[in-house]
Motif scaffolding. Structure first.
Motif, mmCIF file in Angstrom:
data_model
loop_
_atom_site.group_PDB
_atom_site.id
_atom_site.type_symbol
_atom_site.label_atom_id
_atom_site.label_comp_id
_atom_site.label_asym_id
_atom_site.label_seq_id
_atom_site.Cartn_x
_atom_site.Cartn_y
_atom_site.Cartn_z
ATOM 1 N N ALA A 11 0.809 -1.210 0.000
ATOM 2 C CA ALA A 11 0.000 0.000 0.000
ATOM 3 C C ALA A 11 0.844 1.262 0.000
ATOM 4 C CB ALA A 11 -0.935 0.011 1.207
ATOM 5 N N ASN A 12 2.098 1.145 0.382
ATOM 6 C CA ASN A 12 2.967 2.317 0.455
ATOM 7 C C ASN A 12 3.223 2.931 -0.918
ATOM 8 O OD1 ASN A 12 4.690 4.147 1.976
ATOM 9 N ND2 ASN A 12 6.402 3.129 0.942
ATOM 10 N N GLY A 13 3.096 2.120 -1.989
ATOM 11 C CA GLY A 13 3.298 2.659 -3.331
ATOM 12 C C GLY A 13 4.689 3.222 -3.502
ATOM 13 N N GLY A 14 4.767 4.522 -3.730
ATOM 14 C CA GLY A 14 6.067 5.184 -3.825
ATOM 15 C C GLY A 14 6.794 4.873 -5.110
ATOM 16 N N TYR A 15 8.135 4.714 -4.993
ATOM 17 C CA TYR A 15 9.004 4.545 -6.148
ATOM 18 C C TYR A 15 9.554 3.116 -6.173
ATOM 19 C CZ TYR A 15 9.047 9.679 -6.327
ATOM 20 O OH TYR A 15 8.697 10.996 -6.399
ATOM 21 N N PRO A 16 8.903 2.179 -6.839
ATOM 22 C CA PRO A 16 9.432 0.814 -6.863
ATOM 23 C C PRO A 16 10.673 0.720 -7.745
ATOM 24 C CG PRO A 16 7.571 0.997 -8.347
ATOM 25 C CD PRO A 16 7.668 2.310 -7.627
ATOM 26 N N THR B 37 -1.609 4.244 0.040
ATOM 27 C CA THR B 37 -1.435 5.413 0.906
ATOM 28 C C THR B 37 -0.558 6.460 0.232
ATOM 29 O OG1 THR B 37 0.442 4.318 1.987
ATOM 30 C CG2 THR B 37 -1.723 4.068 3.007
ATOM 31 N N ASN B 38 0.185 6.053 -0.789
ATOM 32 C CA ASN B 38 0.950 6.962 -1.649
ATOM 33 C C ASN B 38 0.766 6.494 -3.086
ATOM 34 O OD1 ASN B 38 2.617 8.605 0.377
ATOM 35 N ND2 ASN B 38 3.080 6.496 0.962
ATOM 36 N N ASN B 39 0.676 7.457 -4.019
ATOM 37 C CA ASN B 39 0.516 7.015 -5.397
ATOM 38 C C ASN B 39 1.785 6.309 -5.873
ATOM 39 O OD1 ASN B 39 1.873 9.551 -5.432
ATOM 40 N ND2 ASN B 39 1.315 9.860 -7.564
ATOM 41 N N HIS C 138 -7.452 -8.293 -8.974
ATOM 42 C CA HIS C 138 -7.796 -7.493 -7.799
ATOM 43 C C HIS C 138 -8.028 -6.022 -8.164
ATOM 44 C CE1 HIS C 138 -7.178 -10.793 -5.091
ATOM 45 N NE2 HIS C 138 -5.943 -10.983 -5.517
ATOM 46 N N VAL C 139 -8.427 -5.258 -7.151
ATOM 47 C CA VAL C 139 -8.712 -3.830 -7.319
ATOM 48 C C VAL C 139 -7.596 -3.014 -6.684
ATOM 49 C CG1 VAL C 139 -10.318 -1.957 -6.801
ATOM 50 C CG2 VAL C 139 -11.198 -4.252 -7.306
ATOM 51 N N LEU C 140 -7.002 -2.112 -7.476
ATOM 52 C CA LEU C 140 -5.993 -1.173 -6.982
ATOM 53 C C LEU C 140 -6.634 0.201 -6.922
ATOM 54 C CD1 LEU C 140 -3.039 -0.551 -6.197
ATOM 55 C CD2 LEU C 140 -2.596 -0.119 -8.629
ATOM 56 N N THR C 141 -6.809 0.719 -5.698
ATOM 57 C CA THR C 141 -7.484 1.994 -5.483
ATOM 58 C C THR C 141 -6.471 3.066 -5.124
ATOM 59 O OG1 THR C 141 -9.452 0.839 -4.687
ATOM 60 C CG2 THR C 141 -9.290 3.178 -4.185
ATOM 61 N N GLY C 142 -6.584 4.225 -5.782
ATOM 62 C CA GLY C 142 -5.644 5.311 -5.558
ATOM 63 C C GLY C 142 -5.841 6.008 -4.234
ATOM 64 N N LYS C 143 -4.871 6.835 -3.893
ATOM 65 C CA LYS C 143 -4.904 7.615 -2.658
ATOM 66 C C LYS C 143 -5.828 8.818 -2.818
ATOM 67 C CE LYS C 143 -2.048 10.577 0.273
ATOM 68 N NZ LYS C 143 -0.718 11.202 0.462
ATOM 69 N N TYR D 159 -4.167 12.936 -6.617
ATOM 70 C CA TYR D 159 -3.155 12.023 -7.130
ATOM 71 C C TYR D 159 -3.708 11.145 -8.248
ATOM 72 C CZ TYR D 159 -0.451 13.157 -2.945
ATOM 73 O OH TYR D 159 0.247 13.811 -1.963
ATOM 74 N N SER D 160 -2.881 10.898 -9.273
ATOM 75 C CA SER D 160 -3.134 9.782 -10.176
ATOM 76 C C SER D 160 -2.853 8.503 -9.398
ATOM 77 C CB SER D 160 -2.202 9.847 -11.392
ATOM 78 O OG SER D 160 -2.257 11.097 -12.046
ATOM 79 N N VAL D 161 -3.491 7.395 -9.790
ATOM 80 C CA VAL D 161 -3.171 6.127 -9.139
ATOM 81 C C VAL D 161 -1.729 5.734 -9.454
ATOM 82 C CG1 VAL D 161 -3.792 3.695 -8.889
ATOM 83 C CG2 VAL D 161 -5.578 5.403 -9.327
#
Length: 376
Positions: free
Chosen positions: A48-53, A67-69, A84-89, A93-95
């Protein structure tokens, strides 16, 4: 008052009821073209942290709210939605955002069904109960949803570059981008290269340009969109007046459509299916653009360009202006900004092609080549 679903047999039917009337239904399936992935080896569960993979292969192990795009910044990332469903913050923000030459491939290897509906604003929402006045719309496959980059923002679901960053390459092969909103590009905004090979961009809303996809925006030239499959359907562009452009697609760049469908989109303005800006490269072959609506003109395709080629089997028909003058408006050629609007038929169109043409002046010399094209 709210109502429950009448029947599971209707789970893949979609109808959108807006102020312009009830639009025909459509069966939706987001196929798992890649087959089932073995996520036990070489794949990392997205958090959920998202960020910069870092560069690599990621998947959704369950429905996930960020919690972060998610920002792909000059990295090479594959994301499997895995049904699954990926929901944006929330807001602003864009997702997913792709920047500075990053590469993102979105795929899906499961056919999970997600119950939902199209609300009165034209946005897809998840839920078992359909509110009064809304329309049942269940999706098959993974879903990217809930993006909203805020005032003057680009790309609700996916932003491939924006007014601050150059883009990269985004390839979409399966799943759904649904229920996102932005000023430009409710589903996707593109300033790099966007390859649409499968899946659905559905039930998104833009304020000004491109309810489904905005290839650039006013003041910013777009990149290249290559559409070979999938569907851009039931998206809306509406700021509250009739000056908007592109219900399904707005393109101020290169747009190549060699497959797939653009159907049942709506714009409060011009270009219900597709709005093609002046002087850009456009080619359409073996594609379907039907049942789109507009309030002003060009319910199907608005063309203000001198680099337009058609070939193969092309169906641009049954697009209608629901307000204003009414009636059909399929491929509309606007000569006001270009004195030489020409359609080039690079190969003879197949006999089952159907294209209705109208324009801002006489159509006697609008085409070079041969093919079964008739005026609206």
């Amino acid at each position: 008052m709210k109502r429950k679903r009448a029947s599971k047999a209707l789970s893949l039917l979609l109808t959108l009821c807006m102020v312009l009337g009830l639009l025909p239904g459509m069966a939706l399936t987001a196929s798992a073209e890649e087959g089932t992935h073995d996520h036990s080896s070489g794949w990392t569960a997205l958090t959920a942290n998202g960020g910069y993979p870092t560069s690599g292969n990621y998947y959704l192990s369950d429905d996930l709210t960020l919690t972060n795009n998610l920002i792909i910044n000059n990295q090479n990332v594959t994301l499997c939605l895995n049904g699954h469903v990926l929901t944006g913050k929330s807001n602003d923000y864009s997702v997913i955002q792709v920047r500075n030459g990053g590469t993102l491939t979105i795929c899906d290897c499961q056919n999970t069904k997600h119950e939902g509906y199209i609300d009165t604003d034209g946005l897809w929402k998840a839920g078992e109960t359909v509110p009064e006045g809304c329309t049942e719309c269940d999706l098959t496959g993974g879903v990217i949803t809930g993006g909203n980059p805020g005032t003057d923002g680009e790309g609700g679901g996916v932003s491939n570059g924006n007014s601050s960053y150059v883009g990269g390459t985004v390839t979409f092969t399966g799943g759904n981008i649904a229920g996102n909103t932005a000023y430009y590009g409710g589903g996707v905004y593109n300033k790099g290269t966007l390859n649409l090979n499968g899946g659905n961009i559905i039930g998104n809303k833009a304020v000004y340009n491109g309810g489904g996809v905005s290839n650039g925006s006013l003041g910013y030239t777009g990149g290249t969109v290559n559409m070979t499959g999938g569907a851009i359907s039931y998206n809306t562009t509406d700021s509250g007046n009739d000056g908007n452009m592109g219900g399904g697609v707005y393109s101020d760049g290169t747009f190549n459509m060699t497959g797939g469908t653009i159907t049942h989109n709506y714009v409060n303005g011009t270009g219900g299916g597709v709005y093609l800006s002046c002087g850009k490269e456009v080619s359409i072959a073996n594609a379907t653009i039907t049942n789109n609506t507009a309030s002003a003109s060009a319910a199907g395709v608005y063309c203000n360009t001198i680099h337009f080629t058609l070939s193969g089997t092309v169906n641009i028909s049954e697009n209608e202006i629901r307000l204003g003058t009414g009636g059909r408006s399929n491929l509309y050629l606007d000569y006001s900004s270009s004195s030489n609007v020409i359609i080039h038929l690079t190969n003879e169109l197949n006999t089952n092609s159907c294209i209705g043409v109208s324009g801002s002046r006489s159509l006697s010399d609008f085409a070079q080549g041969s093919g079964p094209i008739a005026a609206d």
